[in-house]
Scaffold this active site. Structure first.
Site, PDB file in Angstrom:
ATOM      1  N   GLY A 125      -8.514  38.759  24.823  1.00 20.27           N
ATOM      2  CA  GLY A 125      -8.726  39.644  25.859  1.00 20.27           C
ATOM      3  C   GLY A 125      -9.795  39.259  27.314  1.00 20.27           C
ATOM      4  O   GLY A 125      -9.714  38.016  27.314  1.00 20.27           O
ATOM      5  N   ALA A 126     -10.030  40.062  27.761  1.00 23.60           N
ATOM      6  CA  ALA A 126     -10.767  39.707  29.154  1.00 23.60           C
ATOM      7  C   ALA A 126      -9.722  39.042  30.002  1.00 23.60           C
ATOM      8  O   ALA A 126     -10.152  37.756  30.342  1.00 23.60           O
ATOM      9  CB  ALA A 126     -12.174  39.338  29.017  1.00 23.60           C
ATOM     10  N   LEU A 127      -8.487  39.579  30.206  1.00 23.04           N
ATOM     11  CA  LEU A 127      -7.273  38.634  30.585  1.00 23.04           C
ATOM     12  C   LEU A 127      -7.422  38.237  32.015  1.00 23.04           C
ATOM     13  O   LEU A 127      -7.964  38.960  32.746  1.00 23.04           O
ATOM     14  CB  LEU A 127      -6.219  39.327  30.398  1.00 23.04           C
ATOM     15  CG  LEU A 127      -5.393  39.877  29.056  1.00 23.04           C
ATOM     16  CD1 LEU A 127      -4.355  40.467  29.012  1.00 23.04           C
ATOM     17  CD2 LEU A 127      -5.795  38.803  28.112  1.00 23.04           C
ATOM     18  N   HIS A 128      -7.122  37.027  32.505  1.00 21.30           N
ATOM     19  CA  HIS A 128      -7.166  36.486  33.560  1.00 21.30           C
ATOM     20  C   HIS A 128      -5.528  35.791  33.963  1.00 21.30           C
ATOM     21  O   HIS A 128      -4.804  35.922  32.941  1.00 21.30           O
ATOM     22  CB  HIS A 128      -8.456  35.604  33.898  1.00 21.30           C
ATOM     23  CG  HIS A 128      -8.247  34.375  32.790  1.00 21.30           C
ATOM     24  ND1 HIS A 128      -7.265  33.509  32.516  1.00 21.30           N
ATOM     25  CD2 HIS A 128      -9.085  34.077  31.894  1.00 21.30           C
ATOM     26  CE1 HIS A 128      -7.575  32.639  31.358  1.00 21.30           C
ATOM     27  NE2 HIS A 128      -8.877  33.105  31.301  1.00 21.30           N
TER      28      HIS A 128
ATOM     29  N   HIS B  29      -4.113  33.563  31.316  1.00 21.79           N
ATOM     30  CA  HIS B  29      -3.383  34.472  30.285  1.00 21.79           C
ATOM     31  C   HIS B  29      -1.989  34.983  30.946  1.00 21.79           C
ATOM     32  O   HIS B  29      -1.005  34.755  30.010  1.00 21.79           O
ATOM     33  CB  HIS B  29      -3.970  35.653  29.835  1.00 21.79           C
ATOM     34  CG  HIS B  29      -5.597  34.976  28.998  1.00 21.79           C
ATOM     35  ND1 HIS B  29      -6.495  35.611  29.811  1.00 21.79           N
ATOM     36  CD2 HIS B  29      -5.817  34.697  27.876  1.00 21.79           C
ATOM     37  CE1 HIS B  29      -7.776  35.312  28.801  1.00 21.79           C
ATOM     38  NE2 HIS B  29      -7.147  34.577  27.678  1.00 21.79           N
TER      39      HIS B  29
ATOM     40  N   GLN C 162      -3.098  24.907  27.253  1.00 22.83           N
ATOM     41  CA  GLN C 162      -3.645  23.489  27.207  1.00 22.83           C
ATOM     42  C   GLN C 162      -5.097  23.424  27.439  1.00 22.83           C
ATOM     43  O   GLN C 162      -5.722  22.524  27.120  1.00 22.83           O
ATOM     44  CB  GLN C 162      -2.909  22.542  28.170  1.00 22.83           C
ATOM     45  CG  GLN C 162      -3.306  20.978  28.416  1.00 22.83           C
ATOM     46  CD  GLN C 162      -3.216  20.334  29.639  1.00 22.83           C
ATOM     47  OE1 GLN C 162      -2.428  20.447  30.366  1.00 22.83           O
ATOM     48  NE2 GLN C 162      -4.344  19.749  30.137  1.00 22.83           N
TER      49      GLN C 162
ATOM     50  N   MET D 179      -9.657  28.448  34.872  1.00 20.48           N
ATOM     51  CA  MET D 179      -9.893  30.006  34.578  1.00 20.48           C
ATOM     52  C   MET D 179     -10.529  30.159  32.962  1.00 20.48           C
ATOM     53  O   MET D 179      -9.722  29.681  32.190  1.00 20.48           O
ATOM     54  CB  MET D 179      -8.634  30.714  34.829  1.00 20.48           C
ATOM     55  CG  MET D 179      -8.300  30.845  36.163  1.00 20.48           C
ATOM     56  SD  MET D 179      -6.946  31.905  36.552  1.00 20.48           S
ATOM     57  CE  MET D 179      -6.909  31.445  38.429  1.00 20.48           C
TER      58      MET D 179
HETATM   59  P1  AMP Z   1      -8.480  32.989  24.749  1.00 18.73           P
HETATM   60  O1  AMP Z   1      -8.309  34.739  25.142  1.00 18.73           O
HETATM   61  O2  AMP Z   1      -9.510  32.479  25.556  1.00 18.73           O
HETATM   62  O3  AMP Z   1      -8.336  32.950  23.423  1.00 18.73           O
HETATM   63  O4  AMP Z   1      -7.070  32.355  25.374  1.00 18.73           O
HETATM   64  C1  AMP Z   1      -5.654  32.799  24.913  1.00 18.73           C
HETATM   65  C2  AMP Z   1      -4.893  31.914  25.250  1.00 18.73           C
HETATM   66  O5  AMP Z   1      -4.722  31.609  26.713  1.00 18.73           O
HETATM   67  C3  AMP Z   1      -5.125  30.513  24.806  1.00 18.73           C
HETATM   68  O6  AMP Z   1      -3.731  29.863  24.151  1.00 18.73           O
HETATM   69  C4  AMP Z   1      -5.768  29.813  25.779  1.00 18.73           C
HETATM   70  O7  AMP Z   1      -5.599  28.337  25.758  1.00 18.73           O
HETATM   71  C5  AMP Z   1      -5.002  30.492  27.042  1.00 18.73           C
HETATM   72  N1  AMP Z   1      -5.649  30.133  28.126  1.00 18.73           N
HETATM   73  C6  AMP Z   1      -7.122  30.490  28.655  1.00 18.73           C
HETATM   74  N2  AMP Z   1      -7.477  30.005  29.867  1.00 18.73           N
HETATM   75  C7  AMP Z   1      -6.476  29.436  30.338  1.00 18.73           C
HETATM   76  C8  AMP Z   1      -5.999  28.890  31.536  1.00 18.73           C
HETATM   77  N3  AMP Z   1      -7.197  28.821  32.538  1.00 18.73           N
HETATM   78  N4  AMP Z   1      -4.859  28.513  31.819  1.00 18.73           N
HETATM   79  C9  AMP Z   1      -3.824  28.741  30.906  1.00 18.73           C
HETATM   80  N5  AMP Z   1      -3.943  29.293  29.657  1.00 18.73           N
HETATM   81  C10 AMP Z   1      -5.298  29.489  29.267  1.00 18.73           C
END
Ligand code: AMP
Length: 282
Positions: free
Chosen positions: A31-34, A37, A150, A186
């Site tokens: 969550g806290a999507l950007h 995501h 990545q 991000m």
């Molecule tokens: P998280 O919510 O941080 O667990 O991330 C969920 C998914 O989004 C994971 O596969 C992350 O690697 C991916 N993700 C997080 N930040 C980025 C980013 N800046 N660019 C692309 N994918 C991301």
């Protein structure tokens, strides 16, 4: 977008879709999507027929209480963003839905070498927690394709290893890192930084890029030592800055090659732990 809170309801919905030959893509998140995501959602929409996103802040993968307690949450806004992005299904489970009893948290995974280095070394238990939740989510959703960022390079390799141990075929698609204009990768954790700190945080990517450009010209050990001194002057506390083979994360001292390697960094700024990497492609 349909929102499911219970795995049974989600499963019966997905079962009927799968019987019609629908290709299911899955994007797990906390969550806290950007936009990072959302780029994974976009990839899934491009490559599959039905996109499922999950939001679950998985307490067992946090090795640091403060990091867990301060992890940003914005579910209402996340729902709006996912709807705008055209996501088909959001799975929003409770803790109890993912871990119905104490035993469901006890499983140990064979991660091997990947657990002993970098994130594995600095965050004990982290990847065990990641495998627990990812295995559970994959068993519920049974996707054809899994979209990962990545940004969490080591996590991608750990999850690929986990999937190789499952008896189901799932295609893993690794999506490139989305960055702010400044180069800062991000991250939901960036919400814990003010504008000035975000500008400083962009030094991580600048450092990685500069090292990448100097690889083969200067000795990596020297590049690393100089970079850490500069980052510490800016207020960072560096956990690691390493050069590794991209296919297996074997740490290497130096390279004269300009491909098949990845430079990875983890550092604290203002008690917020940030990670980043640059890949020098195979
Ligand atoms: P998280 O919510 O941080 O667990 O991330 C969920 C998914 O989004 C994971 O596969 C992350 O690697 C991916 N993700 C997080 N930040 C980025 C980013 N800046 N660019 C692309 N994918 C991301």
């Amino acid at each position: 977008m349909i929102i499911f809170k219970h795995s049974k309801d989600l499963q019966s919905h997905l079962n009927s879709a799968m019987h019609q030959g629908v290709l299911v893509g899955f994007v797990p998140t906390m969550g806290a999507l950007h936009e990072g995501h959302l780029s994974l959602i976009a990839q899934s929409k491009k490559k599959t027929d039905l996109t499922v996103c999950s939001i679950f802040v998985n307490a067992v993968q946090f090795n640091n209480v403060e990091d867990f307690e301060k992890y940003p949450s914005s579910v209402e806004n996340d729902i709006l963003l996912l709807e705008e992005a055209g996501c088909d299904i959001l799975f929003l489970p409770s803790e109890n839905e993912i871990y119905p009893d104490a035993a469901s948290k006890n499983k140990q995974f064979e991660i091997g070498y990947l657990e002993s280095i970098l994130e594995g070394a600095f965050r004990p238990g982290h990847f065990q927690g990641v495998c627990l939740v990812v295995e559970r989510l994959l068993n519920i959703i049974k996707p054809d394709c899994l979209f990962l960022g990545q940004k969490d390079y080591q996590q991608c390799l750990v999850i690929k290893k986990l999937i190789s141990q499952l008896d189901r075929k799932i295609k893993v698609i690794i999506c490139s890192i989305l960055r702010e204009k400044s180069g800062l990768a991000m991250s939901s954790r960036n919400l814990r930084l003010n504008e000035e700190q975000k500008n400083i945080a962009a030094s991580l990517f600048k450092t990685l890029t500069s090292i990448k450009n100097n690889l083969g010209l200067k000795n990596f050990h020297q590049l690393k030592t100089d970079a850490i001194i500069q980052l510490e002057k800016k207020g960072f506390r560096v956990d690691y800055l390493e050069l590794a083979k991209s296919k297996n994360l074997k740490i290497i001292e130096d390279t004269d090659k300009t491909k098949g390697v990845v430079i990875l960094i983890a550092a604290f700024l203002n008690n917020v732990r940030l990670i980043d990497n640059v890949l020098i492609k195979d």
